[in-house]
Motif scaffolding. Structure first.
Motif, PDB file in Angstrom:
ATOM      1  N   GLN A 156     -20.468   4.394  20.349  1.00  0.00           N
ATOM      2  CA  GLN A 156     -19.275   4.468  19.224  1.00  0.00           C
ATOM      3  C   GLN A 156     -19.222   3.169  20.120  1.00  0.00           C
ATOM      4  OE1 GLN A 156     -16.228   7.445  19.976  1.00  0.00           O
ATOM      5  NE2 GLN A 156     -18.327   9.083  21.456  1.00  0.00           N
ATOM      6  N   GLU A 157     -17.818   2.683  19.505  1.00  0.00           N
ATOM      7  CA  GLU A 157     -17.218   1.757  18.818  1.00  0.00           C
ATOM      8  C   GLU A 157     -15.944   0.980  18.885  1.00  0.00           C
ATOM      9  OE1 GLU A 157     -17.629  -0.278  14.989  1.00  0.00           O
ATOM     10  OE2 GLU A 157     -19.749  -0.129  15.554  1.00  0.00           O
ATOM     11  N   ILE A 158     -14.652   0.277  19.350  1.00  0.00           N
ATOM     12  CA  ILE A 158     -13.509   0.237  19.728  1.00  0.00           C
ATOM     13  C   ILE A 158     -13.300  -1.270  18.837  1.00  0.00           C
ATOM     14  CG2 ILE A 158     -11.823  -0.741  21.259  1.00  0.00           C
ATOM     15  CD1 ILE A 158     -13.733  -0.363  23.229  1.00  0.00           C
TER      16      ILE A 158
ATOM     17  N   ARG B  97     -16.281   8.340  17.334  1.00  0.00           N
ATOM     18  CA  ARG B  97     -16.483   6.743  16.326  1.00  0.00           C
ATOM     19  C   ARG B  97     -17.523   6.405  16.324  1.00  0.00           C
ATOM     20  NH1 ARG B  97     -11.834   5.626  14.520  1.00  0.00           N
ATOM     21  NH2 ARG B  97      -9.485   7.282  15.200  1.00  0.00           N
ATOM     22  N   PHE B  98     -18.929   6.514  15.454  1.00  0.00           N
ATOM     23  CA  PHE B  98     -19.279   5.791  15.439  1.00  0.00           C
ATOM     24  C   PHE B  98     -19.943   4.223  14.622  1.00  0.00           C
ATOM     25  CE2 PHE B  98     -20.827  10.053  17.144  1.00  0.00           C
ATOM     26  CZ  PHE B  98     -20.409   9.737  17.871  1.00  0.00           C
ATOM     27  N   SER B  99     -20.617   3.587  15.445  1.00  0.00           N
ATOM     28  CA  SER B  99     -21.458   2.467  14.265  1.00  0.00           C
ATOM     29  C   SER B  99     -21.961   2.894  13.396  1.00  0.00           C
ATOM     30  CB  SER B  99     -21.687   1.099  15.338  1.00  0.00           C
ATOM     31  OG  SER B  99     -22.587   0.573  14.587  1.00  0.00           O
TER      32      SER B  99
ATOM     33  N   ASP C 113       0.391  10.888   6.864  1.00  0.00           N
ATOM     34  CA  ASP C 113      -0.744  10.947   6.549  1.00  0.00           C
ATOM     35  C   ASP C 113      -1.464   9.773   5.182  1.00  0.00           C
ATOM     36  OD1 ASP C 113      -0.692  13.785   7.433  1.00  0.00           O
ATOM     37  OD2 ASP C 113      -0.533  14.661   5.672  1.00  0.00           O
ATOM     38  N   ASN C 114      -1.079   9.783   4.655  1.00  0.00           N
ATOM     39  CA  ASN C 114      -1.692   8.336   4.187  1.00  0.00           C
ATOM     40  C   ASN C 114      -0.981   6.734   4.782  1.00  0.00           C
ATOM     41  OD1 ASN C 114      -1.377   9.660   1.550  1.00  0.00           O
ATOM     42  ND2 ASN C 114       0.558   9.300   1.461  1.00  0.00           N
TER      43      ASN C 114
ATOM     44  N   GLN D 123     -18.749   1.976   2.276  1.00  0.00           N
ATOM     45  CA  GLN D 123     -17.985   1.229   2.649  1.00  0.00           C
ATOM     46  C   GLN D 123     -18.878   0.916   4.004  1.00  0.00           C
ATOM     47  OE1 GLN D 123     -14.038   1.079   3.440  1.00  0.00           O
ATOM     48  NE2 GLN D 123     -13.883  -0.356   4.438  1.00  0.00           N
TER      49      GLN D 123
ATOM     50  N   LEU E  95       5.544   7.078   9.980  1.00  0.00           N
ATOM     51  CA  LEU E  95       6.947   8.132  10.259  1.00  0.00           C
ATOM     52  C   LEU E  95       6.901   8.495   9.554  1.00  0.00           C
ATOM     53  CD1 LEU E  95       8.954   6.749  13.080  1.00  0.00           C
ATOM     54  CD2 LEU E  95       7.439   8.394  13.558  1.00  0.00           C
TER      55      LEU E  95
ATOM     56  N   ASP F 179      -4.580   6.006   6.716  1.00  0.00           N
ATOM     57  CA  ASP F 179      -5.870   4.748   6.729  1.00  0.00           C
ATOM     58  C   ASP F 179      -5.548   2.862   7.146  1.00  0.00           C
ATOM     59  OD1 ASP F 179      -7.195   7.157   4.727  1.00  0.00           O
ATOM     60  OD2 ASP F 179      -6.137   6.131   3.188  1.00  0.00           O
TER      61      ASP F 179
ATOM     62  N   GLN G  58      -4.194  14.937  -1.336  1.00  0.00           N
ATOM     63  CA  GLN G  58      -4.079  13.531  -1.325  1.00  0.00           C
ATOM     64  C   GLN G  58      -4.790  12.584  -2.846  1.00  0.00           C
ATOM     65  OE1 GLN G  58      -5.243  10.870   1.998  1.00  0.00           O
ATOM     66  NE2 GLN G  58      -3.657  11.674   3.010  1.00  0.00           N
TER      67      GLN G  58
ATOM     68  N   GLU H  16      -6.158   1.974  11.452  1.00  0.00           N
ATOM     69  CA  GLU H  16      -7.277   1.322  12.212  1.00  0.00           C
ATOM     70  C   GLU H  16      -7.251  -0.333  11.745  1.00  0.00           C
ATOM     71  OE1 GLU H  16     -10.238   3.451  13.563  1.00  0.00           O
ATOM     72  OE2 GLU H  16     -11.594   1.358  13.831  1.00  0.00           O
TER      73      GLU H  16
ATOM     74  N   ARG I 151     -10.296  14.977   1.096  1.00  0.00           N
ATOM     75  CA  ARG I 151      -8.480  15.625   1.228  1.00  0.00           C
ATOM     76  C   ARG I 151      -7.990  15.931  -0.777  1.00  0.00           C
ATOM     77  NH1 ARG I 151      -4.351  13.561   5.693  1.00  0.00           N
ATOM     78  NH2 ARG I 151      -3.566  14.796   4.863  1.00  0.00           N
TER      79      ARG I 151
ATOM     80  N   TYR J 166       0.825  -1.279   0.152  1.00  0.00           N
ATOM     81  CA  TYR J 166      -0.264  -0.207   0.300  1.00  0.00           C
ATOM     82  C   TYR J 166       1.020   0.987  -0.341  1.00  0.00           C
ATOM     83  CZ  TYR J 166      -3.514   3.549   1.335  1.00  0.00           C
ATOM     84  OH  TYR J 166      -4.288   4.775   1.906  1.00  0.00           O
ATOM     85  N   GLY J 167       2.090   1.386   1.386  1.00  0.00           N
ATOM     86  CA  GLY J 167       2.494   2.169   1.429  1.00  0.00           C
ATOM     87  C   GLY J 167       3.405   2.889  -0.139  1.00  0.00           C
TER      88      GLY J 167
ATOM     89  N   ARG K  67     -18.996  -3.443  19.831  1.00  0.00           N
ATOM     90  CA  ARG K  67     -19.610  -2.877  19.657  1.00  0.00           C
ATOM     91  C   ARG K  67     -20.316  -2.159  20.361  1.00  0.00           C
ATOM     92  NH1 ARG K  67     -22.930  -5.206  15.867  1.00  0.00           N
ATOM     93  NH2 ARG K  67     -23.071  -6.875  17.452  1.00  0.00           N
TER      94      ARG K  67
ATOM     95  N   LYS L 226     -13.754   3.482   7.671  1.00  0.00           N
ATOM     96  CA  LYS L 226     -13.247   2.389   7.515  1.00  0.00           C
ATOM     97  C   LYS L 226     -14.563   1.410   8.030  1.00  0.00           C
ATOM     98  CE  LYS L 226      -8.492   2.654   6.261  1.00  0.00           C
ATOM     99  NZ  LYS L 226      -9.512   3.739   5.250  1.00  0.00           N
ATOM    100  N   GLY L 227     -15.351   2.741   7.855  1.00  0.00           N
ATOM    101  CA  GLY L 227     -16.582   1.001   8.343  1.00  0.00           C
ATOM    102  C   GLY L 227     -17.312   1.814   9.411  1.00  0.00           C
ATOM    103  N   GLN L 228     -16.637   3.289  10.008  1.00  0.00           N
ATOM    104  CA  GLN L 228     -17.187   4.040  10.876  1.00  0.00           C
ATOM    105  C   GLN L 228     -17.702   5.283  10.698  1.00  0.00           C
ATOM    106  OE1 GLN L 228     -14.368   3.257  14.065  1.00  0.00           O
ATOM    107  NE2 GLN L 228     -15.508   1.510  15.270  1.00  0.00           N
TER     108      GLN L 228
ATOM    109  N   ALA M 200     -14.736  -3.918  11.639  1.00  0.00           N
ATOM    110  CA  ALA M 200     -15.963  -2.601  11.342  1.00  0.00           C
ATOM    111  C   ALA M 200     -15.748  -2.587   9.244  1.00  0.00           C
ATOM    112  CB  ALA M 200     -15.537  -1.574  11.633  1.00  0.00           C
ATOM    113  N   GLY M 201     -17.032  -2.185   8.826  1.00  0.00           N
ATOM    114  CA  GLY M 201     -16.539  -1.867   7.758  1.00  0.00           C
ATOM    115  C   GLY M 201     -16.185  -3.017   6.329  1.00  0.00           C
TER     116      GLY M 201
END
Lengths: 343, 320
Positions: free
Chosen positions: A318-320, B234-236, A186-187, B269, A182, A190, B256, A193, B253, A120-121, A312, B197-199, A200-201
Motif C-alpha cells: 500500500q502507499e501513503i 490502497r495499492f500502488s 461527495d464531490n 491514470q 463540508l 476527488d 455524479q 488526497e 458513480r 473545481y468546486g 511508496r 488518483k493513481g492508486q 501518485a498517478g
C-alpha cells in the motif's frame, strides 16, 4: 552582533572549489536517489530489469511499463517539485530576511490550492491546461494579500508581521477549503488526497506544460541570486550598492509564484520542503545566494525523491501520500535545525 | 453562571420540543444502541427520522416503512436527494412525504419540525445526539460494527417488519443458490477494484457485489483476502497484476453523472494502457457497473448484483 572575518583570496578560492565539488556531490546524490526511486517500489524488480526497460523498452512487458510509465514520471515530478519549492523557499527567506518564510508558512501553497479547489468546486475545472494558471493566480493574489496585510500592521512588512499575516491568511483560506469540503463532501472526495500532496498517478502531460516555466524561473533565480544576497543585507545597503530593490522584489515575487504554482499544479500542496531545505543549504554554503539557490534545488530534489521512496515502500504494497511523509519528516527536522542553529 | 444559563436554555428547549412532539405511544421497549445507550423506543414507531440516506433510509423503505424525514445529499444546484432513492426504491424527496432534514451535519431544527417519535442515526452523522434525544428517542447504529444485512435485520426488529425482512432474505438466498448451481464458483477467481488518483482501492468485500461474490463462493486473490474485513487497501499501480482475476468488477458513480468511461480514465491514470496488463480486461471479462446498485444497502441492489454476476459469468457458455 555579526562578526566580520577577513578571508584571504586563497581561502576564498579554496572555499569556492569546495562548494563546486559540493555541487557535484549534491548532483550525484540526486542521481543516486533517482536511480533508487525507479528501482525500488511495491513490486520488487531487479536492476537488470530496470536497465533493460530503459535500453530495450517492451510495451508488452508490465515490469518495463512499471519503470518507464509509473516510476519514471513520478521520480521526474518529485525532482522538479522538490527543487522548485526549495528554491521558492530560499528566495522568500532571502528577500524577507525571515528564516520562517516559505511557500507554506506565507500562505502561497494554501492560496494556490484554494484557487484550484474553488475552480473545481464551482466550475468543475481540474484540467492540466488550466490548473497551473489557476494555481498561479491563487498564489499571486495570496502573496499580494499577505504583503498588504503585513504592510498595514504596525512596524510594516517585518519578518514577524509577514509570518503572522501569512499564517492568518493561510488559516482563513484553509477554513474556506474546509467549508467547501463540508458543503459538498461527495464531490470533494476527488480533491481530498490531492490536498495532502500526492505524487501518485501523475503523468508527464502536466509536466510538459509546466516545465518551461520552471526552467525560466530557475534560470532567473540563478541570474538574480547575487542581488538576493545583497538584498539580504537590508534594503538600505542594497540601494546603496545600486540595487533597485522594488523592481527586484517584484521579479523575485514572480519567480516564487511561478515555482510554487507549478509545484501545486503538479503534486498539490507539499509542506515543509520550502522551509527546511534552504536552511540545510545555508548550513552547508553560508549566506551567498549564488550557492544557496543551486544547492537548495539539488537538495530539495534529492529530498523529495527520497521521501517519495519511503511513501511508496513504508507500508508496501500500500502507499501513503507523499505530502504526509514530508510533513512527518519536515516538522521534526525543522525543530532539530532550529535547535542546532540556536546553539 | 453562563453554564447555568446554557443548561436552563437547553432544558427549556427540550421541554418545548417534547410538548410539540407527538404523544408517545404507550408501548415502549428498551433498546441498547451501538454506543451502549439504553433508550426507550416505541414498539411501533410511526414517524421515524433516518439520519443516513443510503445506510438507513433505503432499507427502511424496502421494509415498507416510509420515514417521516431523512438525511440526504444535495446537487450542486442545492436540490436535495436520497442517494439511490429513486433508482432502487422509487422514492425521493420530490415525490414522497419524506422531508429532507439536511446533510452533514443534519439540521436539528428540521428534524424537530418533522415531529418524529424515533430518530435513527449513525456515528458518521455530526448532528449532536443529545440535541436529537431532546426531540425524540434516538438510537445510534454503527455500520462499522454490523454488516449491511445485520443493519437491515436490526431495522426490521425496531420497526416490527421482521416478516418482510425474512421474505427479502429468502429471495436473496434463492438467487445465491441459483448462482452456485449454474457456476463452478470455487474455480473462478474474481475481484472488485477501483481506481483512485493513481492508486487502486480494494475492499475485502465491496458492497453488494462483493457480498454476492463471497456468498456464492467465488475465489478472491490472496492480496484481497489479506485486507481486513470492512477495511480498504490502497495499492500502488505496480500491484495491478496481483489484483487480476478471471472476472474483475469496477464501479462508477451514477449520482455524479459518471459513466464507465470515467472509471476507465481512472485506470488509465493508474497505468497508461492498463487493459493490456490486466488479463480480465484484455480478454473482455472486466465489468464496470453502477456503484449505486453495487454498494447500497438494499435487497433490490443485492438482487441486481446477483443477476449481474449470474448473467455475465454464466452467460458466455461458448467461451472456453
Amino acid at each position: 552582533m555579526s562578526k566580520v572575518t577577513l578571508v584571504s583570496p586563497k581561502e576564498k578560492n579554496n572555499f569556492r572549489s569546495t562548494l563546486s565539488l559540493g555541487i557535484l556531490f549534491a548532483f550525484g546524490l540526486c542521481i543516486i536517489m533517482f536511480v533508487l526511486h525507479i528501482s525500488i517500489g511495491a513490486k520488487p524488480l531487479s536492476y537488470l530489469t530496470v536497465i533493460n526497460s530503459i535500453i530495450h523498452f517492451d510495451i508488452r512487458n508490465f515490469d518495463h511499463v512499471i519503470i518507464l510509465k509509473v516510476r519514471l514520471p513520478r521520480a521526474i515530478i518529485a525532482l522538479t517539485v522538490g527543487a522548485s519549492l526549495s528554491v521558492a523557499g530560499a528566495i522568500m527567506q532571502g528577500v524577507t530576511r525571515n528564516p520562517l518564510a516559505s511557500p507554506s508558512i506565507l500562505g502561497l501553497l494554501t492560496g494556490a490550492s484554494f484557487a484550484i479547489v474553488i475552480s473545481y468546486g464551482m466550475f468543475g475545472v481540474f484540467t492540466p491546461y488550466y490548473t497551473p494558471w489557476i494555481a498561479a493566480l491563487g498564489a499571486l493574489l495570496t502573496a499580494i494579500l499577505v504583503l498588504t496585510v503585513a504592510s498595514l500592521a504596525p512596524g510594516g512588512a517585518s519578518p514577524l508581521n509577514l509570518t503572522l499575516s501569512g499564517a492568518a491568511i493561510s488559516a482563513f483560506l484553509g477554513a474556506i477549503i474546509t467549508i467547501f469540503n463540508l458543503l459538498d463532501s461527495d464531490n470533494f472526495d476527488d480533491l481530498r488526497e490531492w490536498l495532502t500532496g500526492s505524487l501518485a498517478g501523475n503523468s508527464l502531460e502536466v509536466f510538459y506544460i509546466i516545465v518551461p516555466w520552471i526552467i525560466i524561473a530557475m534560470v532567473a533565480a540563478i541570474i538574480l541570486s547575487r542581488k538576493i544576497t545583497i538584498l539580504g543585507m537590508g534594503d538600505d545597503v542594497a540601494k546603496g550598492l545600486g540595487v533597485k530593490t522594488t523592481g527586484l522584489k517584484i521579479q523575485l515575487l514572480i519567480i516564487v509564484v511561478m515555482l510554487t504554482a507549478s509545484s501545486v499544479a503538479l503534486a498539490g500542496p507539499m509542506g515543509f520542503i520550502g522551509l527546511v531545505i534552504p536552511h540545510i543549504a545555508r548550513i552547508v554554503v553560508g549566506s551567498d545566494y549564488r550557492w544557496i539557490i543551486p544547492y537548495s534545488a539539488l537538495f530539495g530534489a534529492a529530498y523529495l525523491v527520497g521521501v517519495d521512496i519511503l511513501a511508496r515502500v513504508i507500508i508496501a504494497p500500500q502507499e501513503i501520500s507523499t505530502g504526509i511523509i514530508t510533513a512527518l519528516f519536515g516538522g521534526p527536522l525543522f525543530i532539530y535545525l532550529i535547535k542546532t542553529r540556536a546553539r | 453562571m453562563n453554564i447555568s444559563i446554557l443548561k436552563a436554555t437547553f432544558a427549556a428547549c427540550a421541554i418545548v420540543a417534547t410538548m410539540f412532539a407527538p404523544a408517545q405511544a404507550a408501548d415502549t421497549i428498551s433498546f441498547t444502541d451501538d454506543l451502549g445507550r439504553k433508550v426507550e423506543i416505541p414498539t411501533k414507531p410511526t414517524a421515524i427520522v433516518s439520519m443516513h440516506d443510503s445506510v438507513l433510509t433505503i432499507p427502511l423503505i424496502e421494509l415498507g416503512v416510509i420515514p417521516a424525514g431523512s438525511h440526504g445529499r444535495e446537487t450542486k444546484q442545492g436540490v436535495p436527494f436520497i442517494r439511490s432513492g429513486k433508482g432502487l426504491t422509487g422514492y425521493d424527496f420530490d415525490n414522497s412525504s419524506i422531508k429532507f432534514v439536511g446533510n452533514y451535519p443534519a439540521d436539528v431544527e428540521k428534524v424537530a419540525a418533522v415531529k418524529p417519535d424515533l430518530i435513527i442515526t449513525t456515528p458518521w452523522q455530526k448532528a449532536p445526539i443529545d440535541q436529537l434525544q431532546a426531540i425524540a428517542p434516538t438510537i445510534v447504529i454503527d455500520y462499522n460494527k454490523h454488516s449491511d444485512q445485520e443493519i437491515f435485520e436490526l431495522l426490521a426488529k425496531i420497526t416490527g417488519t421482521t416478516e418482510r425482512f425474512n421474505v427479502l432474505l429468502g429471495r436473496y438466498e434463492q438467487q445465491i443458490k441459483r448462482i452456485k448451481r449454474i457456476i463452478d464458483t470455487e474455480n473462478i477467481t474474481v475481484n472488485v477494484i477501483q481506481p483512485n488518483k493513481g492508486q487502486i482501492l480494494v475492499w475485502n468485500t465491496y458492497g453488494n457485489i462483493g457480498k454476492v461474490l463471497r456468498d456464492a463462493g467465488f475465489t478472491f486473490p490472496q492480496i484481497t483476502n489479506d485486507i481486513p474485513m470492512d477495511d480498504i487497501g490502497r495499492f500502488s499501480a505496480e500491484k495491478l497484476q496481483d489484483l487480476d482475476a478471471d472476472y474483475v468488477f469496477a464501479t462508477y458513480r451514477t449520482d455524479q453523472l459518471q459513466s464507465p468511461k470515467d472509471t476507465v480514465e481512472g485506470f488509465e491514470q493508474v497505468v497508461p494502457g492498463f487493459c493490456e496488463y490486466l488479463t480480465a480486461c484484455k480478454e473482455g471479462r472486466m465489468l464496470v457497473i453502477p456503484r449505486e446498485e453495487a454498494s447500497s444497502n438494499s435487497f433490490l441492489a443485492l438482487s441486481i448484483s446477483a443477476y449481474t454476476v449470474l448473467t455475465h459469468i454464466s452467460g458466455h457458455p461458448y467461451n472456453k
